[in-house]
Design a protein around this motif. Structure first.
Motif, short mmCIF file in Angstrom:
data_model
loop_
_atom_site.label_atom_id
_atom_site.label_comp_id
_atom_site.label_asym_id
_atom_site.label_seq_id
_atom_site.Cartn_x
_atom_site.Cartn_y
_atom_site.Cartn_z
N GLU A 270 0.83 -1.21 0.00
CA GLU A 270 0.00 0.00 0.00
C GLU A 270 0.87 1.26 0.00
OE1 GLU A 270 -3.73 1.98 -0.09
OE2 GLU A 270 -3.03 -0.04 -0.59
N GLY A 271 1.96 1.23 0.77
CA GLY A 271 2.87 2.36 0.77
C GLY A 271 3.51 2.58 -0.59
N LEU A 272 3.93 1.49 -1.24
CA LEU A 272 4.52 1.61 -2.58
C LEU A 272 3.51 2.15 -3.59
CD1 LEU A 272 6.63 -1.69 -2.73
CD2 LEU A 272 7.52 0.65 -2.69
N ARG A 273 2.24 1.78 -3.42
CA ARG A 273 1.22 2.28 -4.33
C ARG A 273 1.12 3.80 -4.25
NH1 ARG A 273 -3.76 4.08 -4.28
NH2 ARG A 273 -3.95 3.84 -2.01
N ILE A 274 1.16 4.33 -3.03
CA ILE A 274 1.11 5.79 -2.85
C ILE A 274 2.34 6.45 -3.45
CG2 ILE A 274 1.19 7.63 -1.11
CD1 ILE A 274 -1.55 6.37 -1.41
#
Length: 274
Positions: free
Chosen positions: A236-240
């Motif tokens: 999820e962090g990488l998506r942001i």
């Protein structure tokens, strides 16, 4: 081998200290000069045996290897000072990226190299970028890279890739430190963790990540894949980050290249003014 340094500002002094502290050279092998004499004198006080010169000509005379650690617009004046005291077998090393190999080969009778260091060399780590003129023999190149290997990983590049390579190796520590600082700031603001603790955690993470990418066998892509579990927190962090940051890096490269092109034009004008 006698090694001269013209310029003992930030990067010049880093190289001098790194060479000595790594054991690559003894202080007695070095002669340094600076337009502010006190800066050269302070190095000599810190490293007994290191010699100071009163002029660029004095620093250049008799040296087998001469590092020019001055700002781009100061190069022409330095070259005018030293051109008749450097021997054909002397290796002159520029550490300034906008100054081209051809600029120096046209105006000096000796062997020319360009080496782009990094602040990481201060802790005997990181890369040094190496570019060689036509007069440099294989033996010359090997000798210089052996010296540099005490404080870095010498990497040969093509001169047309100087700017982008420097973005990664020389500007990169500042860019990465900015990322780490913002990461720490956000963590402190959101959770109340102390800045000292968050900075220590981030610093150790950065060190460990560097080792994974150098000696650990990971690429940036494979490391992300290994840490990220589909649907998990890292994913999820990488998506942001993918959504918000990608354009920043495109803009970063465009901006640094535009500034570099501007600096090269200024150097051209200074070197070859009618």
């Amino acid at each position: 081998m006698q090694i001269g340094f013209i310029g003992t500002g930030s990067m010049g002094s880093i190289l001098v200290e790194a060479f000595i502290q790594s054991g690559a050279v003894s202080p007695e092998q070095l002669v340094v000069t600076n337009r502010t004499p006190r800066k050269a004198e302070q190095l000599a006080e810190s490293y007994p045996g290191l010699q100071t010169a009163r002029s660029n000509r004095e620093a250049a005379a008799g040296t087998q290897l001469l590092f020019l650690c001055v700002k781009p617009m100061e190069f022409k004046a330095v070259i005018d000072d030293i051109r008749d005291v450097v021997a054909p077998e002397t290796v002159v090393v520029s550490i300034t990226s906008p100054v081209q190999i051809r600029h120096l080969e046209e105006l000096l009778p000796c062997k020319i190299a360009k080496v782009i260091p990094s602040i990481t060399n201060y802790v005997l780590s990181g890369a040094t970028l190496c570019i060689y003129g036509d007069r440099m023999t294989d033996e010359d190149q090997a000798r210089l890279e052996l010296l540099l290997s005490h404080i870095s990983a010498p990497i040969r590049i093509r001169e047309e890739h100087t700017r982008v390579s420097s973005d990664i190796t020389s500007c990169g520590p500042a860019f990465l430190a900015f990322f780490v600082q913002k990461f720490v700031d956000a963590a402190v603001a959101a959770t109340g963790i102390s800045e000292t603790e968050a900075t220590q955690l981030a610093a150790e993470m950065t060190l460990g990540t560097g080792r994974l990418l150098t000696t650990g066998g990971f690429t940036p892509a494979s490391l992300q894949q290994r840490v990220s579990v589909p649907g998990g927190i890292t994913a999820e962090g990488l998506r942001i980050m993918q959504k918000e940051l990608c354009r920043v890096f495109d803009d970063l490269i465009r901006t640094t290249h535009a500034k570099y092109d501007e600096d090269v034009e200024k150097v051209e004008a200074r070197f070859f003014r009618p």
